[in-house]
Design a protein around this motif. Structure first.
Motif, PDB file in Angstrom:
ATOM      1  N   ASP A  38     -30.017  35.252  -3.504  1.00  0.00           N
ATOM      2  CA  ASP A  38     -30.263  36.218  -4.589  1.00  0.00           C
ATOM      3  C   ASP A  38     -29.041  37.089  -4.846  1.00  0.00           C
ATOM      4  N   LEU A  39     -28.333  37.439  -3.781  1.00  0.00           N
ATOM      5  CA  LEU A  39     -27.128  38.255  -3.925  1.00  0.00           C
ATOM      6  C   LEU A  39     -25.942  37.439  -4.419  1.00  0.00           C
ATOM      7  N   GLY A  40     -26.059  36.120  -4.394  1.00  0.00           N
ATOM      8  CA  GLY A  40     -24.971  35.265  -4.855  1.00  0.00           C
ATOM      9  C   GLY A  40     -23.858  35.104  -3.838  1.00  0.00           C
ATOM     10  N   ILE A  41     -24.197  35.253  -2.572  1.00  0.00           N
ATOM     11  CA  ILE A  41     -23.207  35.113  -1.503  1.00  0.00           C
ATOM     12  C   ILE A  41     -23.072  33.632  -1.165  1.00  0.00           C
ATOM     13  N   SER A  42     -21.853  33.111  -1.266  1.00  0.00           N
ATOM     14  CA  SER A  42     -21.610  31.697  -0.963  1.00  0.00           C
ATOM     15  C   SER A  42     -21.622  31.476   0.547  1.00  0.00           C
ATOM     16  N   ASP A  43     -21.663  30.210   0.933  1.00  0.00           N
ATOM     17  CA  ASP A  43     -21.668  29.879   2.359  1.00  0.00           C
ATOM     18  C   ASP A  43     -20.398  30.375   3.054  1.00  0.00           C
ATOM     19  N   ARG A  44     -19.261  30.214   2.399  1.00  0.00           N
ATOM     20  CA  ARG A  44     -17.987  30.646   2.987  1.00  0.00           C
ATOM     21  C   ARG A  44     -17.937  32.163   3.081  1.00  0.00           C
ATOM     22  N   GLU A  45     -18.439  32.864   2.062  1.00  0.00           N
ATOM     23  CA  GLU A  45     -18.475  34.335   2.120  1.00  0.00           C
ATOM     24  C   GLU A  45     -19.387  34.797   3.247  1.00  0.00           C
ATOM     25  N   TYR A  46     -20.488  34.066   3.444  1.00  0.00           N
ATOM     26  CA  TYR A  46     -21.390  34.427   4.532  1.00  0.00           C
ATOM     27  C   TYR A  46     -20.704  34.218   5.890  1.00  0.00           C
ATOM     28  N   GLU A  47     -19.940  33.138   6.023  1.00  0.00           N
ATOM     29  CA  GLU A  47     -19.181  32.925   7.254  1.00  0.00           C
ATOM     30  C   GLU A  47     -18.226  34.089   7.503  1.00  0.00           C
TER      31      GLU A  47
ATOM     32  N   GLN B  72     -18.132  36.897  10.603  1.00  0.00           N
ATOM     33  CA  GLN B  72     -16.920  37.181  11.373  1.00  0.00           C
ATOM     34  C   GLN B  72     -16.569  38.669  11.310  1.00  0.00           C
ATOM     35  N   ILE B  73     -16.787  39.278  10.153  1.00  0.00           N
ATOM     36  CA  ILE B  73     -16.549  40.726  10.021  1.00  0.00           C
ATOM     37  C   ILE B  73     -17.473  41.480  10.963  1.00  0.00           C
ATOM     38  N   SER B  74     -18.737  41.039  11.035  1.00  0.00           N
ATOM     39  CA  SER B  74     -19.708  41.730  11.899  1.00  0.00           C
ATOM     40  C   SER B  74     -19.334  41.601  13.373  1.00  0.00           C
ATOM     41  N   GLU B  75     -18.545  40.584  13.711  1.00  0.00           N
ATOM     42  CA  GLU B  75     -18.070  40.439  15.092  1.00  0.00           C
ATOM     43  C   GLU B  75     -16.835  41.280  15.362  1.00  0.00           C
ATOM     44  N   GLY B  76     -16.348  41.979  14.321  1.00  0.00           N
ATOM     45  CA  GLY B  76     -15.237  42.903  14.500  1.00  0.00           C
ATOM     46  C   GLY B  76     -13.856  42.276  14.346  1.00  0.00           C
ATOM     47  N   LEU B  77     -13.789  41.110  13.736  1.00  0.00           N
ATOM     48  CA  LEU B  77     -12.500  40.448  13.584  1.00  0.00           C
ATOM     49  C   LEU B  77     -11.744  40.982  12.377  1.00  0.00           C
ATOM     50  N   SER B  78     -10.433  40.973  12.458  1.00  0.00           N
ATOM     51  CA  SER B  78      -9.587  41.383  11.342  1.00  0.00           C
ATOM     52  C   SER B  78      -9.445  40.222  10.364  1.00  0.00           C
ATOM     53  N   ASN B  79      -8.861  40.497   9.197  1.00  0.00           N
ATOM     54  CA  ASN B  79      -8.659  39.443   8.209  1.00  0.00           C
ATOM     55  C   ASN B  79      -7.814  38.309   8.780  1.00  0.00           C
ATOM     56  N   LYS B  80      -6.775  38.652   9.502  1.00  0.00           N
ATOM     57  CA  LYS B  80      -5.888  37.635  10.088  1.00  0.00           C
ATOM     58  C   LYS B  80      -6.634  36.783  11.105  1.00  0.00           C
ATOM     59  N   GLU B  81      -7.432  37.430  11.951  1.00  0.00           N
ATOM     60  CA  GLU B  81      -8.199  36.693  12.951  1.00  0.00           C
ATOM     61  C   GLU B  81      -9.227  35.772  12.295  1.00  0.00           C
ATOM     62  N   ILE B  82      -9.883  36.265  11.236  1.00  0.00           N
ATOM     63  CA  ILE B  82     -10.848  35.445  10.516  1.00  0.00           C
ATOM     64  C   ILE B  82     -10.147  34.248   9.876  1.00  0.00           C
ATOM     65  N   ALA B  83      -8.992  34.500   9.280  1.00  0.00           N
ATOM     66  CA  ALA B  83      -8.228  33.424   8.646  1.00  0.00           C
ATOM     67  C   ALA B  83      -7.851  32.355   9.665  1.00  0.00           C
TER      68      ALA B  83
ATOM     69  N   GLU C  59      -4.837  34.241   4.761  1.00  0.00           N
ATOM     70  CA  GLU C  59      -5.287  35.635   4.833  1.00  0.00           C
ATOM     71  C   GLU C  59      -5.651  36.163   3.451  1.00  0.00           C
ATOM     72  N   SER C  60      -4.947  35.728   2.417  1.00  0.00           N
ATOM     73  CA  SER C  60      -5.271  36.185   1.058  1.00  0.00           C
ATOM     74  C   SER C  60      -6.639  35.659   0.613  1.00  0.00           C
ATOM     75  N   THR C  61      -7.013  34.457   1.045  1.00  0.00           N
ATOM     76  CA  THR C  61      -8.347  33.922   0.733  1.00  0.00           C
ATOM     77  C   THR C  61      -9.417  34.774   1.402  1.00  0.00           C
ATOM     78  N   ILE C  62      -9.172  35.173   2.631  1.00  0.00           N
ATOM     79  CA  ILE C  62     -10.126  36.028   3.351  1.00  0.00           C
ATOM     80  C   ILE C  62     -10.248  37.369   2.643  1.00  0.00           C
ATOM     81  N   LYS C  63      -9.135  37.924   2.193  1.00  0.00           N
ATOM     82  CA  LYS C  63      -9.172  39.199   1.468  1.00  0.00           C
ATOM     83  C   LYS C  63     -10.008  39.062   0.202  1.00  0.00           C
ATOM     84  N   THR C  64      -9.892  37.931  -0.480  1.00  0.00           N
ATOM     85  CA  THR C  64     -10.689  37.688  -1.688  1.00  0.00           C
ATOM     86  C   THR C  64     -12.171  37.627  -1.339  1.00  0.00           C
ATOM     87  N   HIS C  65     -12.513  36.908  -0.276  1.00  0.00           N
ATOM     88  CA  HIS C  65     -13.919  36.822   0.150  1.00  0.00           C
ATOM     89  C   HIS C  65     -14.463  38.190   0.537  1.00  0.00           C
TER      90      HIS C  65
END
Length: 138
Positions: free
Chosen positions: A73-82, A86-97, A104-110
């Motif tokens: 309903d919120l329109g969150i894609s599978d990759r955005e949910y992933e 990862q954000i909820s686990e406390g990871l930084s953008n670089k670590e998630i990437a 890292e720019s793709t993660i920033k977009t998500h």
């Protein structure tokens, strides 16, 4: 929390009493120091096994279910949910990437998309809203 404090306070008091009794027994000559140490060791071993067994058998306090319908309903894609997980686990953008094999720019977009979709200004606020909407497990 109060129960934990009480249990550890009781253990400390029991330890002090045991030391005083062993000191008295040693001074009076009724028992050797090795026997007093052995008794204390066995007692604390038993207490440790009991606490370990009790902590291993505890069930999760509030197993929450994830509302998949709310995610769509919120329109969150599978990759955005992933990325949200990862954000909820406390990871930084670089670590998630690095973990998701993305730039890292793709993660920033998500992350930006997630903030808009969850109507949040910060990552922590997005996580809190996701938990409130039951799209993240507690």
């Amino acid at each position: 929390m109060k129960k934990t404090i009480f249990v550890f306070s009781a253990l400390i008091i029991a330890l002090l009493i045991l030391f005083q009794l062993s000191k008295y027994a040693y001074v009076s000559g009724d028992i050797s120091i090795e026997v007093a140490i052995a008794i204390a060791s066995v007692l604390f071993f038993i207490i440790g096994v009991y606490i370990n067994k009790k902590s291993l058998t505890q069930e999760p306090s509030n197993p929450s279910t994830i509302d998949v319908q709310k995610i769509s309903d919120l329109g969150i894609s599978d990759r955005e949910y992933e990325v949200l997980v990862q954000i909820s686990e406390g990871l930084s953008n670089k670590e998630i990437a690095d973990k998701l094999f993305l730039s890292e720019s793709t993660i920033k977009t998500h992350v930006s998309n997630l903030l808009v979709k969850l109507d949040a200004k910060r990552r922590t606020q997005a996580i809190q809203k996701a938990k409130d909407l039951q799209i993240l497990s507690l």
